[in-house]
Design an enzyme around this catalytic site. Structure first.
Site, PDB file in Angstrom:
ATOM      1  CB  THR A  61       9.777  77.488   8.572  1.00 18.61           C
ATOM      2  OG1 THR A  61      10.131  76.799   9.773  1.00 18.61           O
ATOM      3  CG2 THR A  61       9.095  76.529   7.617  1.00 18.61           C
ATOM      4  CG  HIS A  94      11.173  81.449  18.028  1.00 15.15           C
ATOM      5  ND1 HIS A  94      11.255  80.213  18.611  1.00 15.15           N
ATOM      6  CD2 HIS A  94      11.125  81.216  16.693  1.00 15.15           C
ATOM      7  CE1 HIS A  94      11.238  79.279  17.668  1.00 15.15           C
ATOM      8  NE2 HIS A  94      11.162  79.861  16.500  1.00 15.15           N
ATOM      9  CD  GLN A 139      18.924  75.874  17.156  1.00 13.24           C
ATOM     10  OE1 GLN A 139      19.348  76.350  18.211  1.00 13.24           O
ATOM     11  NE2 GLN A 139      17.661  75.510  17.014  1.00 13.24           N
ATOM     12  CB  CYS A 145      10.039  70.092  13.983  1.00 12.51           C
ATOM     13  SG  CYS A 145      10.591  71.772  14.154  1.00 12.51           S
ATOM     14  CB  THR A 191       0.609  94.555   6.259  1.00 15.36           C
ATOM     15  OG1 THR A 191      -0.330  94.799   5.213  1.00 15.36           O
ATOM     16  CG2 THR A 191       0.825  95.821   7.069  1.00 15.36           C
TER      17      THR A 191
HETATM   18  C1  LIG Z   1      18.250  74.947  12.408  1.00 22.43           C
HETATM   19  C2  LIG Z   1      16.814  75.381  12.332  1.00 22.43           C
HETATM   20  N1  LIG Z   1      16.329  75.820  11.169  1.00 22.43           N
HETATM   21  C3  LIG Z   1      15.054  76.234  11.043  1.00 22.43           C
HETATM   22  C4  LIG Z   1      14.194  76.203  12.120  1.00 22.43           C
HETATM   23  C5  LIG Z   1      12.775  76.672  11.945  1.00 22.43           C
HETATM   24  O1  LIG Z   1      12.554  77.855  12.681  1.00 22.43           O
HETATM   25  P1  LIG Z   1      11.081  78.435  12.840  1.00 22.43           P
HETATM   26  O2  LIG Z   1      10.264  77.347  13.464  1.00 22.43           O
HETATM   27  O3  LIG Z   1      11.226  79.606  13.739  1.00 22.43           O
HETATM   28  O4  LIG Z   1      10.592  78.797  11.497  1.00 22.43           O
HETATM   29  C6  LIG Z   1      14.660  75.730  13.352  1.00 22.43           C
HETATM   30  C7  LIG Z   1      13.749  75.631  14.529  1.00 22.43           C
HETATM   31  O5  LIG Z   1      13.812  74.676  15.298  1.00 22.43           O
HETATM   32  C8  LIG Z   1      16.006  75.311  13.469  1.00 22.43           C
HETATM   33  O6  LIG Z   1      16.511  74.868  14.616  1.00 22.43           O
END
Ligand SMILES: Cc1ncc(COP(=O)(O)O)c(C=O)c1O
Length: 390
Positions: free
Chosen positions: A74, A201, A179, A337, A237
């Protein structure tokens, strides 16, 4: 209960590997100093950090200063899009119609700065329609963001092709590879992108750490000020223990040669076979139809289906997810999300899925923690859940 769950939601997050946890703990114990401090404890942490940066850079075949550590995809996406756009005169950014909400949110902020946002249409499988390339890359476009692999429907996009076309026209190009990378780690150059985002993650690394990989000859404006870490581009940091975990997780990813093949090999040797078998079994069930591309243009760990009742009526995927969770199967109704809201999927809308079916996309995403016996009963459990809702 949770321990017994068959975890089929890799696209949301993945279980951290034991060696990743150990790498995090080791770094926390051995290199807890602040890498910016001038005393021995700080220098030890700074050296530790540099070794990790070199190791990660090597994996993507880039120079160490091309990596910017962030809190996850993000943040990487925001730094890529907003940080780049502010170095350019306001003009047009083009996004695929199937981007993650993080990309949509970043592009939305650009509207206040005089930018316009255009969407690249996708076909019925969620892949961008290349016949729009000339029109969309014409002036006033100065930036393009294209998801490398779509999270909800698994579609692999023609990133390198679009990247080359952008480069030929001097257009800044970002790809959200969050992904994609978990299924195969390519050289950065393979994307033909100026900027690539990812999050640890999603490949059994720790939560809260990600990368923005960049062409360091192009300017970026930082989004936050402070201590000037990360070449002045991301103050704060450094999360050294999490970076150590990410480096360990990345070192175990399969290599992907984008020059030869665009479909990554899959997060473990068995994942693709297990996915194919499960998909075949699911498609034999009444009321289920494949959603997204066929196996030639789909992530190797990804299954998405439209789920209908035995009488053919659409079933809300959120209800299916709850029924399956009761039966010990963890899956998703699309973008994690979004799963808190009852609304049509914007991805399925962009794909022109008929309106009554836009809340019926069910996703199963696999990973190397599974074995065949975990998956054996999944089709029966899907039938049971489907009957409970018919
Ligand atoms: C394609 C894609 N972009 C961005 C993100 C955001 O990742 P994060 O929540 O680790 O910041 C995700 C998470 O679902 C994702 O699948």
């Amino acid at each position: 209960m949770v321990e017994a769950e068959v975890y089929l939601d890799a696209a949301a997050t993945t279980p951290p590997r034991q060696d990743v946890i150990e790498a995090v703990v080791h770094a926390q114990q051995e290199a807890w100093g602040n890498p910016s401090s001038l005393h021995n404890t700080g220098v030890k942490a700074a050296e530790f950090l540099e070794r990790l940066r070199w190791k990660l850079a090597d994996r993507f075949a880039v120079a160490p200063d091309q990596l910017i550590f962030t809190s996850g995809a993000t943040e990487s996406v925001h730094l890529a899009i907003l940080g780049s756009a502010t170095t350019l005169p306001p003009s047009r950014i083009v996004l695929s119609g199937v981007e993650h909400p993080a990309v949509l949110a970043a592009a939305d902020q650009l509207k206040n700065k005089g930018w316009t946002v255009a969407f690249w249409p996708v076909d019925a499988t969620g892949v961008i329609r290349l016949e729009f390339l000339e029109e969309l890359l014409a002036a006033p476009t100065r930036m393009v963001s294209l998801i490398a692999a779509q999270s909800e429907v698994g579609a692999l996009q023609p990133v390198a092709k679009v990247g080359r076309a952008c480069r030929a026209r001097g257009i800044r190009f970002h790809s959200d590879a969050t992904q994609f990378i978990p299924q195969g780690c390519p050289e950065f150059n393979g994307f033909q992108a100026d900027l690539v985002s990812l999050s640890a993650h999603k490949f059994q690394g720790p939560r809260g750490i990600g990368l923005l990989i960049r062409d360091s000859s192009l300017p970026i404006t930082p989004l936050q000020g402070g201590g000037g870490q990360e070449f002045g581009l991301r103050s704060g940091t450094e999360a050294l223990p999490l970076i150590a975990g990410m480096a360990q997780a990345i070192s175990l990813l399969p290599t992907c040669d984008l020059d030869r093949e665009w479909i990554p090999p899959g997060s473990g040797p068995e994942v693709r076979r297990q996915r194919d078998q499960l998909l075949q079994a699911l498609l034999e069930l009444p009321g289920l139809a494949l959603l997204g591309p066929d196996l030639h243009q789909r992530l190797p760990n990804h299954i998405a289906v439209l789920i209908g009742a035995t009488d053919g009526q659409p079933i809300p995927a959120r209800a299916m997810v709850r029924e399956l969770a009761r039966r010990g199967v963890a899956c998703s109704s699309g973008s994690a999300c979004h799963s808190g809201h009852r609304q049509d999927s914007s991805v399925l809308t962009a794909m022109n899925v008929p309106e009554p079916w836009r809340q019926s996309g069910l996703r199963f995403t696999l990973g190397p923690w599974l074995d065949d016996k975990d998956l054996k009963h999944v089709p029966d459990l899907v039938i049971a859940a489907q009957r409970a809702l018919s």
